[in-house]
Design a protein around this motif. Structure first.
Motif, PDB file in Angstrom:
ATOM      1  N   HIS A 176       7.549   9.021 -12.598  1.00  0.00           N
ATOM      2  CA  HIS A 176       7.788   7.783 -13.014  1.00  0.00           C
ATOM      3  C   HIS A 176       7.147   6.867 -11.692  1.00  0.00           C
ATOM      4  O   HIS A 176       7.867   6.160 -10.780  1.00  0.00           O
ATOM      5  N   GLU A 181       5.900   4.264 -11.417  1.00  0.00           N
ATOM      6  CA  GLU A 181       6.053   2.809 -11.487  1.00  0.00           C
ATOM      7  C   GLU A 181       7.225   2.563 -10.759  1.00  0.00           C
ATOM      8  O   GLU A 181       7.577   1.230 -10.328  1.00  0.00           O
ATOM      9  N   ARG A 182       8.418   3.214 -10.484  1.00  0.00           N
ATOM     10  CA  ARG A 182       9.572   3.064  -9.864  1.00  0.00           C
ATOM     11  C   ARG A 182       9.165   3.227  -8.410  1.00  0.00           C
ATOM     12  O   ARG A 182       9.380   4.316  -7.756  1.00  0.00           O
ATOM     13  N   ARG A 194      -0.498   0.824  -5.635  1.00  0.00           N
ATOM     14  CA  ARG A 194       0.052   0.611  -6.978  1.00  0.00           C
ATOM     15  C   ARG A 194       0.471  -0.850  -6.877  1.00  0.00           C
ATOM     16  O   ARG A 194       0.016  -1.332  -8.135  1.00  0.00           O
ATOM     17  N   LYS A 195       1.029  -1.311  -5.869  1.00  0.00           N
ATOM     18  CA  LYS A 195       1.555  -2.777  -5.779  1.00  0.00           C
ATOM     19  C   LYS A 195       0.989  -3.530  -4.553  1.00  0.00           C
ATOM     20  O   LYS A 195       1.737  -3.389  -3.499  1.00  0.00           O
TER      21      LYS A 195
END
Length: 503
Positions: free
Chosen positions: A338, A340-341, A371-372
């Motif tokens: 995951h 995105e976590r 990622r962010k």
């Protein structure tokens, strides 16, 4: 004149628990149209439980599929309360699952509705439920009257009503309410003796065990509380919330093996219950079965992906048993499965830093930022670790990058503080002015600007900023040398005037 289809009183209060806003609001409209004085709304089972614990309601309409605590568990909780436990309860479900409907009926739900439904269908079922509830026999009516007195704090009056009732007809419910009235008046020893006598007389009346266990819990007498709860659950094991309460106490008393069995029974009723899953993970860790512990923590995480606690617990127990590689693998697996976590990146990076694997820690944080880019926590953790390493220049570069990406006022504040530590006052002042443009709190800005101008011997500016700061907050504590800055300013002016006279 057309006769009203219902005979229940006006001014009632209802609780509607549903995570779908539109359905919740449409149910509330029907209730208002029926004359309910107040409709309490919530969108998860945890809030519904809190409302039932703290407020008296006359009707509960509850979705089965709620967050944190399911509709089944809300129903269990209501039926276990000392007062108001027979409040009418309607379940609402999105799927016409016959097993769920039968299960809810067995737990004491009077009605059910399958979505979607019309306001007319809902209104008809509410009228039917409340007409039946508000047409009790004389004994039941007086029992409910005593319960309302207890809820309203009229304890001696309730006790008097119950004494009269027992003379008319000695019932387990009346005897139990007598004990509740004593508890409400802090007569715990009398209440305990009465409940113990009630259990001998009517061992199948479960509320005696519930109230007795709660009394022992309040007194922190966990040994007797465990005994009372165990007896209760032998008679009625399908109570997940009570199973969890017993398991939690067993854990606290150092008996994780017994706790596991009760968490397991709770999960048979609701395999997604977060407290039971987390408890299982903790209990298995305490018996040093880290493999099963991680399995339950991962199940918890799967059902509650925004909660970081299970990942932190895996790290905690792995470190405690010296099995660091297991924790690393679990975190890497979570990050890979995951990506995105982003909280898993933070926990993994902190794990690496703690165990002196700086390179892997920084790589993990850079992967999160990739990622962010505006991921605040990754920048903060990275900068804080540089500060622990006493590498202020690298920490500055992190906050510079974060500020350039986000224009976050906090970045400017942190940067300014780091520049001040390095005695780079000009850069600190320039950064603080950028912070003001980014809506940084003026009081914080002026406080640091005042320090910078004082240390660069800009006495007049220091005096001006100090006055502005005092206007913003008259209670602001000014450091002693700066508080006397006007004396420095006057001394400088006198010195200038003296120099002119000499010349």
């Amino acid at each position: 004149m057309e006769k009203s289809p219902h005979s229940f009183p006006s001014g009632l209060r209802a609780l509607v628990a549903d995570d779908h806003d539109l359905i919740r609001k449409s149910i509330a409209k029907v209730l208002v149209r029926l004359g309910f004085a107040e409709v309490l709304e919530c969108h998860n089972g945890r809030d519904a439980k809190v409302i039932l614990d703290t407020q008296a309601v006359d009707l509960v309409i509850c979705d089965l599929d709620l967050n944190f605590i399911s509709g089944f568990e809300v129903l269990d909780h209501l039926r276990s309360l000392d007062t108001g436990s027979d409040t009418p309860f309607m379940i609402v479900t999105g799927a016409a699952d016959k097993d769920d409907i039968v299960k809810a009926a067995n737990k004491g739900a009077e009605e059910y509705m399958v979505k979607p439904f019309t306001p007319e269908e809902l209104e008809a079922k509410i009228i039917k439920m409340l007409n039946q509830y508000h047409a009790p026999g004389p004994i039941l009516g007086r029992l409910r009257e005593a319960e309302k007195m207890l809820i309203a704090g009229q304890f001696p009056e309730a006790e008097a009503v119950l004494n009269e009732l027992i003379k008319m007809k000695d019932t387990p419910r009346a005897r139990h309410l007598q004990a509740v009235a004593l508890v409400k008046q802090h007569k715990n020893a009398e209440a305990t003796a009465l409940l113990q006598a009630n259990i001998k007389t009517t061992p199948n009346f479960l509320k005696n065990f519930v109230t007795l266990a709660n009394l022992y819990i309040d007194a922190k007498d966990y040994k007797n509380a465990i005994h009372a709860l165990t007896l209760e659950l032998e008679l009625n094991p399908k109570q997940p919330l009570r199973q969890i309460k017993l398991a939690n106490m067993l854990l606290k008393e150092g008996n994780p093996h017994a706790a596991i069995e009760h968490y397991r029974l709770a999960l048979l009723e609701n395999n997604k219950n977060p407290e039971a899953l987390y408890g299982m993970g903790t209990a298995y860790a305490l018996v040093e079965n880290l493999e099963k512990s991680i399995y339950y923590f991962k199940r918890y995480r799967r059902n509650h992906p925004k909660d970081s606690r299970p990942l932190k617990a895996i790290v905690q127990f792995a470190e405690k048993t010296g099995q660091l590689r297991i924790a690393e693998i679990a975190l890497l697996d979570e990050k890979k499965s995951h990506p995105e976590r982003l909280d898993s990146y933070i926990i993994l990076a902190e794990f690496y830093f703690k165990h002196e694997k700086e390179e892997q820690g920084f790589q993990t944080l850079e992967a999160a930022i990739k990622r962010k880019p505006d991921f605040t926590q990754a920048h903060v953790v990275m900068a804080q670790h540089y500060l622990q390493l006493k590498d202020l220049e690298s920490a500055i570069r992190v906050y510079q990058r974060y500020g350039n990406i986000t224009k976050d006022p906090v970045a400017y504040m942190m940067l300014a503080q780091l520049y001040i530590q390095l005695k780079k006052y000009a850069q600190a002042m320039a950064t603080l002015h950028q912070g003001m443009d980014a809506k940084l709190d003026p009081q914080k800005v002026f406080s640091l600007l005042m320090l910078c101008t004082y240390r660069t011997k800009q006495t007049a500016k220091t005096f001006y900023i100090r006055e502005r700061l005092k206007q913003l907050n008259p209670n602001e504590e000014i450091p002693a040398p700066i508080a006397e800055v006007e004396q420095l300013l006057l001394a400088r002016r006198r010195a200038k005037r003296g120099f002119k006279k000499v010349s």
